[in-house]
Design a protein around this motif. Structure first.
Motif, short mmCIF file in Angstrom:
data_model
loop_
_atom_site.label_atom_id
_atom_site.label_comp_id
_atom_site.label_asym_id
_atom_site.label_seq_id
_atom_site.Cartn_x
_atom_site.Cartn_y
_atom_site.Cartn_z
N VAL A 181 1.05 -1.06 0.01
CA VAL A 181 0.07 -0.07 -0.09
C VAL A 181 0.89 1.31 -0.03
O VAL A 181 1.98 1.10 0.53
CB VAL A 181 -0.96 0.11 1.29
CG1 VAL A 181 -1.79 -1.26 1.00
CG2 VAL A 181 -0.23 0.16 2.42
N LEU A 182 0.27 2.27 -0.43
CA LEU A 182 1.19 3.63 -0.47
C LEU A 182 0.79 4.65 0.32
O LEU A 182 1.02 5.75 0.30
CB LEU A 182 0.81 4.16 -2.08
CG LEU A 182 1.41 3.20 -3.25
CD1 LEU A 182 0.82 3.91 -4.36
CD2 LEU A 182 2.85 3.09 -3.25
N MET B 281 -2.21 10.50 -9.92
CA MET B 281 -1.99 11.52 -9.04
C MET B 281 -2.54 11.57 -7.82
O MET B 281 -3.37 10.60 -7.64
CB MET B 281 -3.18 12.67 -9.65
CG MET B 281 -2.97 14.03 -9.03
SD MET B 281 -4.43 15.49 -9.61
CE MET B 281 -3.81 15.55 -11.40
N GLY B 282 -1.75 11.82 -6.89
CA GLY B 282 -2.12 11.64 -5.35
C GLY B 282 -1.92 12.97 -4.34
O GLY B 282 -1.47 14.02 -5.13
N SER B 283 -1.91 12.71 -3.37
CA SER B 283 -1.78 13.97 -2.42
C SER B 283 -0.70 13.76 -1.14
O SER B 283 -0.85 14.00 -0.04
CB SER B 283 -3.31 14.08 -1.63
OG SER B 283 -4.16 14.56 -2.69
N TYR B 284 0.46 13.46 -1.62
CA TYR B 284 1.73 13.24 -0.62
C TYR B 284 2.04 14.72 -0.41
O TYR B 284 2.21 15.59 -1.19
CB TYR B 284 2.65 12.54 -1.20
CG TYR B 284 4.04 12.69 -0.30
CD1 TYR B 284 4.19 11.88 0.81
CD2 TYR B 284 4.98 13.76 -0.67
CE1 TYR B 284 5.43 11.84 1.58
CE2 TYR B 284 6.11 13.94 0.21
CZ TYR B 284 6.02 12.87 1.25
OH TYR B 284 7.40 13.15 2.13
N SER C 127 -2.66 6.63 9.75
CA SER C 127 -2.80 6.36 8.49
C SER C 127 -2.99 7.51 7.74
O SER C 127 -3.34 8.43 8.31
CB SER C 127 -3.71 5.31 8.19
OG SER C 127 -3.64 4.93 6.80
N GLY C 128 -3.11 7.70 6.48
CA GLY C 128 -3.32 8.55 5.41
C GLY C 128 -3.13 8.44 4.30
O GLY C 128 -2.23 7.67 3.81
N GLY C 129 -3.71 9.22 3.33
CA GLY C 129 -3.32 9.22 1.87
C GLY C 129 -4.30 10.23 1.02
O GLY C 129 -4.52 11.40 1.64
N SER C 130 -4.70 9.85 -0.15
CA SER C 130 -5.32 10.65 -0.90
C SER C 130 -6.85 10.43 -1.11
O SER C 130 -7.28 9.32 -0.79
CB SER C 130 -4.73 10.66 -2.49
OG SER C 130 -3.16 10.72 -2.19
N GLY C 131 -7.25 11.38 -1.64
CA GLY C 131 -8.61 11.16 -2.00
C GLY C 131 -9.39 12.00 -3.23
O GLY C 131 -8.39 12.90 -3.53
N GLY D 204 1.65 7.67 0.45
CA GLY D 204 0.68 8.69 0.43
C GLY D 204 -0.05 8.85 -0.92
O GLY D 204 -1.03 9.80 -0.59
N MET D 205 0.02 8.18 -1.73
CA MET D 205 -0.59 8.27 -3.00
C MET D 205 -1.79 7.33 -3.05
O MET D 205 -2.82 7.39 -3.92
CB MET D 205 0.09 8.35 -4.36
CG MET D 205 1.08 9.26 -4.54
SD MET D 205 2.26 9.29 -6.07
CE MET D 205 0.67 9.36 -7.20
N SER D 206 -2.10 6.24 -2.10
CA SER D 206 -3.11 5.58 -2.02
C SER D 206 -4.32 6.30 -2.01
O SER D 206 -4.59 7.27 -1.07
CB SER D 206 -3.02 4.47 -0.84
OG SER D 206 -2.28 3.54 -1.00
N GLY D 207 -5.24 5.78 -2.80
CA GLY D 207 -6.55 6.62 -2.83
C GLY D 207 -6.68 7.79 -3.81
O GLY D 207 -7.49 8.49 -4.01
N GLY D 208 -5.43 7.87 -4.52
CA GLY D 208 -5.48 8.94 -5.75
C GLY D 208 -6.04 8.31 -7.05
O GLY D 208 -6.58 7.33 -6.85
N GLY D 209 -5.98 9.01 -7.89
CA GLY D 209 -6.62 8.75 -9.38
C GLY D 209 -5.72 8.32 -10.44
O GLY D 209 -4.47 8.77 -10.27
N VAL D 210 -6.26 7.51 -11.21
CA VAL D 210 -5.50 7.43 -12.48
C VAL D 210 -6.47 7.98 -13.56
O VAL D 210 -7.68 7.76 -13.12
CB VAL D 210 -5.25 5.70 -12.75
CG1 VAL D 210 -4.71 5.30 -14.13
CG2 VAL D 210 -4.90 5.03 -11.45
N PHE D 211 -6.00 8.59 -14.49
CA PHE D 211 -6.63 9.11 -15.67
C PHE D 211 -6.15 9.09 -16.82
O PHE D 211 -5.03 8.99 -17.20
CB PHE D 211 -6.47 10.90 -15.11
CG PHE D 211 -6.92 11.20 -13.84
CD1 PHE D 211 -8.13 11.80 -13.61
CD2 PHE D 211 -5.95 11.16 -12.79
CE1 PHE D 211 -8.55 12.05 -12.22
CE2 PHE D 211 -6.34 11.81 -11.48
CZ PHE D 211 -7.91 11.96 -11.42
#
Length: 255
Positions: free
Chosen positions: A8-9, A174-177, A81-85, A213-220
């Motif tokens: 996991v990221l 794209m993620g939110s680190y 924990s934490g990540g992206s959305g 920290g990019m887990s929960g981020g998007g693929v486009f």
């Protein structure tokens, strides 16, 4: 085809994210109008803008997508924990944020959503998918001032574009680190539908850079259509993402 060794990221970025979160939230919180009705409840999120390029091989498409979708990405912070959305939908009552379920940590823990402009909201209502690394967070619109809400947007979804995806297509992750939407990288779609033992699920497989920290981020896709949710990666630069088809099926079941 089975790929092993996915991790996991989420998690390693928490110190930097927590500093960012508390600095930004402290500043913005002072401007919140407690005890007043919020006219923003009547608002609906617009769709994120798409990107178009005549010379995609010579331009920074990841940077273009960051600029056009600056109000779409969020950070999701939970204790330990934490990540992206990603803002996926929104009506006059609530905004729906997608993230990877493992980002949320243990059940019944507080979860905070930090938006691109620094506004932070505690999220007390969320649902985890039973058979996928996916969660839907419900953020009350009444907790977001109108001037903030007007700067947000939801992910652009186009089922036809998704259906025509092929291995070898270019993508953007794209993620939110360290901050909402701060990480964006171009990559290549290796598999559109492959079973991964580590997730006990059919996933997309992508070759692209990533950071924890990019887990929960998007693929486009290269026009900015949302096609999948980042869930993990390995030391070989392979990323696993939950495909849009499964996300939409789970969303319809939840609603």
């Amino acid at each position: 085809m089975i790929k092993k060794g996915m991790i996991v990221l989420a998690g390693a970025f928490l110190l930097a994210a927590a500093i960012f979160f508390f600095q930004r939230f402290y500043v913005e919180e002072e401007g919140k109008a407690y005890g007043e009705s919020n006219p923003a409840k009547e608002s609906v999120l617009p769709q994120a803008s798409l990107i178009f390029s005549e010379n995609p091989e010579e331009e920074n498409l990841a940077g273009m997508l960051q600029e056009e979708t600056s109000g779409m990405m969020v950070q999701v912070l939970a204790r330990g924990s934490g990540g992206s959305g990603i803002l996926y939908n929104g009506d006059e009552n609530e905004l729906t944020v997608l993230t990877a379920a493992h980002v949320l940590g243990q059940e019944n823990e507080s979860v905070w959503v930090v938006f691109a402009d620094g506004w932070a909201v505690e999220c007390q209502v969320y649902e985890k998918a039973a058979d996928a690394d996916l969660a839907f967070l419900s953020v009350p619109v009444s907790d977001i001032p109108k001037e903030h809400l007007e700067t947000y947007c939801r992910a652009a979804v186009d089922k036809e574009s998704y259906d025509f995806l092929e291995a070898g297509d270019g993508v953007i992750v794209m993620g939110s680190y360290g901050g909402p939407g701060e990480n964006a990288y171009e990559g290549t779609l290796q598999e559109t539908w492959v079973y991964l033992e580590d997730f006990s699920q059919y996933m997309m497989l992508i070759k692209a850079p990533a950071v924890q920290g990019m887990s929960g981020g998007g693929v486009f896709d290269l026009n900015g259509h949302f096609i999948g949710l980042l869930c993990g990666g390995n030391e070989n630069g392979e990323l696993a993402a939950l495909p849009l088809a499964l996300i939409e099926a789970e969303y319809e079941e939840q609603n």
